[in-house]
Structure formats: structure tokens, C-alpha cells
Design a protein around this motif. Structure first.
Motif, PDB file in Angstrom:
ATOM      1  N   UNK A 178       0.837  -1.205   0.000  1.00 19.97           N
ATOM      2  CA  UNK A 178       0.000   0.000   0.000  1.00 19.97           C
ATOM      3  C   UNK A 178       0.872   1.255   0.000  1.00 19.97           C
ATOM      4  N   UNK A 179       1.891   1.281   0.842  1.00 15.74           N
ATOM      5  CA  UNK A 179       2.774   2.448   0.912  1.00 15.74           C
ATOM      6  C   UNK A 179       3.539   2.617  -0.390  1.00 15.74           C
ATOM      7  N   UNK A 180       3.982   1.515  -0.983  1.00 18.99           N
ATOM      8  CA  UNK A 180       4.693   1.602  -2.269  1.00 18.99           C
ATOM      9  C   UNK A 180       3.815   2.238  -3.336  1.00 18.99           C
ATOM     10  N   UNK A 181       2.555   1.869  -3.353  1.00 15.08           N
ATOM     11  CA  UNK A 181       1.634   2.460  -4.329  1.00 15.08           C
ATOM     12  C   UNK A 181       1.434   3.950  -4.060  1.00 15.08           C
ATOM     13  N   UNK A 182       1.337   4.318  -2.788  1.00 10.06           N
ATOM     14  CA  UNK A 182       1.136   5.722  -2.439  1.00 10.06           C
ATOM     15  C   UNK A 182       2.338   6.575  -2.819  1.00 10.06           C
ATOM     16  N   UNK A 183       3.524   6.020  -2.604  1.00 15.60           N
ATOM     17  CA  UNK A 183       4.746   6.768  -2.908  1.00 15.60           C
ATOM     18  C   UNK A 183       4.897   6.933  -4.418  1.00 15.60           C
ATOM     19  N   UNK A 184       4.551   5.899  -5.141  1.00 14.44           N
ATOM     20  CA  UNK A 184       4.679   5.960  -6.592  1.00 14.44           C
ATOM     21  C   UNK A 184       6.134   5.860  -7.026  1.00 14.44           C
ATOM     22  N   UNK A 185       6.395   6.302  -8.246  1.00 20.90           N
ATOM     23  CA  UNK A 185       7.744   6.218  -8.797  1.00 20.90           C
ATOM     24  C   UNK A 185       8.381   7.601  -8.763  1.00 20.90           C
ATOM     25  N   UNK A 186       8.936   7.926  -7.590  1.00 21.02           N
ATOM     26  CA  UNK A 186       9.561   9.255  -7.469  1.00 21.02           C
ATOM     27  C   UNK A 186      11.068   9.194  -7.667  1.00 21.02           C
ATOM     28  N   UNK A 187      11.582   8.017  -7.911  1.00 25.04           N
ATOM     29  CA  UNK A 187      13.036   7.882  -8.056  1.00 25.04           C
ATOM     30  C   UNK A 187      13.601   8.805  -9.139  1.00 25.04           C
ATOM     31  N   UNK A 188      13.008   8.862 -10.332  1.00 23.71           N
ATOM     32  CA  UNK A 188      13.567   9.773 -11.348  1.00 23.71           C
ATOM     33  C   UNK A 188      13.601  11.237 -10.874  1.00 23.71           C
ATOM     34  N   UNK A 189      12.553  11.651 -10.152  1.00 24.22           N
ATOM     35  CA  UNK A 189      12.534  13.022  -9.636  1.00 24.22           C
ATOM     36  C   UNK A 189      13.596  13.228  -8.558  1.00 24.22           C
ATOM     37  N   UNK A 190      13.761  12.235  -7.698  1.00 16.96           N
ATOM     38  CA  UNK A 190      14.801  12.333  -6.666  1.00 16.96           C
ATOM     39  C   UNK A 190      16.194  12.399  -7.287  1.00 16.96           C
ATOM     40  N   UNK A 191      16.429  11.598  -8.306  1.00 18.31           N
ATOM     41  CA  UNK A 191      17.732  11.598  -8.981  1.00 18.31           C
ATOM     42  C   UNK A 191      17.988  12.972  -9.607  1.00 18.31           C
ATOM     43  N   UNK A 192      16.983  13.514 -10.249  1.00 18.79           N
ATOM     44  CA  UNK A 192      17.136  14.842 -10.850  1.00 18.79           C
ATOM     45  C   UNK A 192      17.440  15.884  -9.783  1.00 18.79           C
ATOM     46  N   UNK A 193      16.731  15.833  -8.660  1.00 21.92           N
ATOM     47  CA  UNK A 193      16.961  16.788  -7.579  1.00 21.92           C
ATOM     48  C   UNK A 193      18.368  16.610  -6.999  1.00 21.92           C
ATOM     49  N   UNK A 194      18.800  15.360  -6.813  1.00 22.72           N
ATOM     50  CA  UNK A 194      20.131  15.089  -6.266  1.00 22.72           C
ATOM     51  C   UNK A 194      21.240  15.469  -7.237  1.00 22.72           C
ATOM     52  N   UNK A 195      20.934  15.481  -8.526  1.00 20.87           N
ATOM     53  CA  UNK A 195      21.903  15.919  -9.528  1.00 20.87           C
ATOM     54  C   UNK A 195      22.006  17.444  -9.595  1.00 20.87           C
ATOM     55  N   UNK A 196      21.183  18.130  -8.817  1.00 21.62           N
ATOM     56  CA  UNK A 196      21.261  19.591  -8.778  1.00 21.62           C
ATOM     57  C   UNK A 196      20.221  20.293  -9.631  1.00 21.62           C
ATOM     58  N   UNK A 197      19.358  19.559 -10.281  1.00 21.85           N
ATOM     59  CA  UNK A 197      18.314  20.176 -11.090  1.00 21.85           C
ATOM     60  C   UNK A 197      17.278  20.824 -10.189  1.00 21.85           C
ATOM     61  N   UNK A 198      16.764  21.929 -10.642  1.00 16.86           N
ATOM     62  CA  UNK A 198      15.672  22.569  -9.920  1.00 16.86           C
ATOM     63  C   UNK A 198      14.359  21.988 -10.417  1.00 16.86           C
ATOM     64  N   UNK A 199      13.501  21.685  -9.477  1.00 18.21           N
ATOM     65  CA  UNK A 199      12.172  21.187  -9.838  1.00 18.21           C
ATOM     66  C   UNK A 199      11.149  22.159  -9.280  1.00 18.21           C
ATOM     67  N   UNK A 200      10.062  22.310  -9.989  1.00 19.73           N
ATOM     68  CA  UNK A 200       9.050  23.271  -9.569  1.00 19.73           C
ATOM     69  C   UNK A 200       7.670  22.731  -9.906  1.00 19.73           C
TER      70      UNK A 200
END
Length: 130
Positions: free
Chosen positions: A60-82
């Protein structure tokens, strides 16, 4: 002849108490183990129920979290997200805390439920012989 009869009586009298003492000891030892086995079986079955609950929560928690890994990687690479991506990241990071807890609970329940595997193997082997 009197001596021969006396010797035979002494040997048979010595042999009988030894056999009955051994049998009494075995009967006493078996009784508490049966009670412990019943308690162990209850604990094992409860651990299976707990494992099932943790699996359900984890999914259930996995479904709620969804697939945020690509967004996290982008944020950790220094990209700005908005905008919507930023909101998705906020929700996802909060969900990650719950995901880590659910994963930890699942691992603990899985380790505890391993005894159920042995019990099931014994029960299933017993049924095959019948």
C-alpha cells in the motif's frame, strides 16, 4: 538347591524396579513438551498473520509513494524542480519515511515467520504419508 532359588529371586527383583523407573521418567518428560509445542504453533501461526499484514502495508505504501526515483535523482543531480514535480517530490519524500518503516517491519516479520516454513514442511510431509 535353596541357594539357587535365592539367587534367582534377587536378580529378578533388581531388574523390575529399574525398568519401571525408566518408563515413568519418559512419560513425565513428554507431557510438558506437548504443551510447549501447542504454544509454539500458535506463535508461529500468529507470526504468519503478522507477516501477511506487513506485506499488505508495504504494498500500500509503495503504491502511495509511486515512482519518485527519477525526480529524486534529478533533484540530487542539482536540477531545480518546480510546480507539480515539486509537490510530487514533497509527497514522495514523506511517503519514503513510511515506506522505510513498513519495509523494516516487513523484514522483522519475515525473520520471525521463518519458523513457519519448518512447521509447514513437517505438516505437509505428514499429510503426504497419509
Amino acid at each position: 538347591m535353596a541357594r539357587t532359588n535365592g539367587v534367582k529371586t534377587e536378580k529378578s527383583a533388581q531388574a523390575l524396579p529399574t525398568v519401571s523407573d525408566t518408563e515413568d521418567t519418559v512419560i513425565i518428560k513428554d507431557s510438558p513438551e506437548a504443551v510447549e509445542d501447542t504454544q509454539d504453533i500458535d506463535d508461529i501461526l500468529n507470526s504468519l498473520k503478522t507477516l501477511l499484514n506487513t506485506v499488505e502495508k508495504l504494498q500500500k505504501v509503495r503504491q502511495e509513494v509511486g515512482d519518485i526515483k527519477p525526480l529524486l535523482v534529478r533533484m540530487l543531480d542539482g536540477e531545480l524542480v518546480a510546480g507539480q514535480e515539486l509537490e510530487q517530490l514533497k509527497t514522495g519524500v514523506n511517503g519514503l519515511v513510511r515506506l522505510v518503516r513498513a519495509y523494516s517491519d516487513h523484514q522483522a516479520a519475515l525473520a520471525k515467520a521463518q519458523a513457519a516454513r519448518n512447521l509447514l514442511d513437517q505438516v505437509l510431509k505428514g499429510n503426504k504419508a497419509d
